[in-house]
Write a protein that holds these residues in place. Structure first.
Motif, short mmCIF file in Angstrom:
data_model
loop_
_atom_site.label_atom_id
_atom_site.label_comp_id
_atom_site.label_asym_id
_atom_site.label_seq_id
_atom_site.Cartn_x
_atom_site.Cartn_y
_atom_site.Cartn_z
N ARG A 1 2.50 4.95 -0.73
CA ARG A 1 2.11 6.31 -1.10
C ARG A 1 2.92 6.76 -2.31
O ARG A 1 2.42 7.49 -3.15
CB ARG A 1 2.37 7.26 0.06
CG ARG A 1 1.49 7.02 1.27
CD ARG A 1 1.83 8.00 2.37
NE ARG A 1 1.66 9.36 1.91
CZ ARG A 1 2.38 10.40 2.35
NH1 ARG A 1 3.32 10.22 3.25
NH2 ARG A 1 2.16 11.62 1.88
N HIS B 1 -1.31 4.97 -11.09
CA HIS B 1 -1.29 6.40 -10.82
C HIS B 1 -2.71 6.96 -10.73
O HIS B 1 -3.02 7.75 -9.82
CB HIS B 1 -0.50 7.11 -11.91
CG HIS B 1 -0.54 8.60 -11.82
ND1 HIS B 1 -1.23 9.38 -12.73
CD2 HIS B 1 -0.02 9.46 -10.92
CE1 HIS B 1 -1.11 10.64 -12.41
NE2 HIS B 1 -0.39 10.73 -11.31
N THR C 1 -1.74 6.66 -6.56
CA THR C 1 -0.37 6.45 -6.11
C THR C 1 0.59 7.39 -6.84
O THR C 1 0.54 7.51 -8.07
CB THR C 1 0.07 4.99 -6.36
OG1 THR C 1 -0.84 4.11 -5.68
CG2 THR C 1 1.48 4.75 -5.84
N ARG D 1 0.83 -1.21 0.00
CA ARG D 1 0.00 0.00 0.00
C ARG D 1 0.87 1.27 0.00
O ARG D 1 0.80 2.09 0.91
CB ARG D 1 -0.96 -0.01 1.19
CG ARG D 1 -2.02 -1.10 1.09
CD ARG D 1 -3.08 -0.98 2.14
NE ARG D 1 -4.20 -1.89 1.88
CZ ARG D 1 -5.27 -1.59 1.16
NH1 ARG D 1 -5.37 -0.40 0.61
NH2 ARG D 1 -6.23 -2.47 0.97
#
Length: 233
Positions: free
Chosen positions: A153, A180, A184, A151
């Motif tokens: 960032r 994206h 992300t 997960r």
């Protein structure tokens, strides 16, 4: 969201990174392009904590993490897909994916697996298969899926199209765009400058350990030097 400031890295007597500075804003795709040996992979490995800088700073959300461990950086949301995929060949697809969630929030594994399998149906079909028996393209999907399990960032992608057939290269870049679009932030190192500049918001050009050009990706792609050196123009 994330930046490096005046980063210097030495490998013995070799000065691999020479005062490198760049930033990645929340929600961007930023690409770092350059020839082999320019220092691109060293930059990513330093960001993820696998290489210790001689000097300079790695900063996320205003906090200096230059001396943080790789594990701590993963907890902060920085995850890398390494060059050459680096899957665990004697472990199953599922086991590789589960390793990616080792430091993720408790209870997130099932939903993360569902997300990976939805994005990469072939991994769901082959979840019990040994990773070393997958094709190159499937292994790249597994490497990306393993990173998604954490997960992140910010996702660090190191040469994701290397060694893949042209049709698979396009598929990998479509996957990057979809990751994206799901929210992300991405820092992409890629030798296929044409594809990288098409997908990125901004770009940095690296030569012999230094940033020599930066700007909006679409604008850099139009410059004569970039077209001549990297785009075959």
């Amino acid at each position: 969201m994330f930046e490096i400031r005046d980063l210097n890295v030495h490998y013995g007597g070799i000065h691999a990174l020479k005062g490198v500075s760049l930033e990645v804003n929340d929600g961007e795709i930023v690409t770092l392009i350059g020839a082999n040996g320019a220092g691109k992979s060293t930059t990513l490995r330093t960001v993820s904590g696998l290489v210790k800088p001689t000097s300079g700073h790695v900063i996320i959300d205003g906090h200096d993490i230059t001396r943080a461990t790789p594990q701590a950086r993963v907890k902060l949301g920085i995850t890398q897909v390494p060059e050459g995929r680096r899957v665990f060949p004697s472990m199953s697809v599922l086991e590789n994916l589960e390793l990616g969630s080792y430091l993720a929030p408790k209870g997130s594994r099932a939903s993360s697996l569902d997300e990976v399998y939805e994005r990469f149906p072939v991994l769901a079909d082959r979840r019990k298969q040994l990773a070393g028996t997958l094709s190159g393209g499937e292994q790249q999907m597994l490497a990306v899926g393993r990173a998604i399990m954490a997960r992140p960032r910010i996702l660090l992608l190191d040469e994701p199209s290397m060694g893949l057939a042209p049709l698979l290269v396009q598929e990998i870049f479509d996957i990057i765009a979809s990751i994206h679009a799901a929210g992300t932030t991405i820092l992409l190192v890629e030798q296929n400058a044409n594809k990288a500049l098409q997908i990125a918001d901004r770009a940095y050009v690296m030569e012999t350990g230094q940033i020599v050009l930066s700007g909006q990706a679409a604008e850099l792609a139009k410059t004569e030097d970039i077209k001549r050196v990297y785009l075959g123009g």
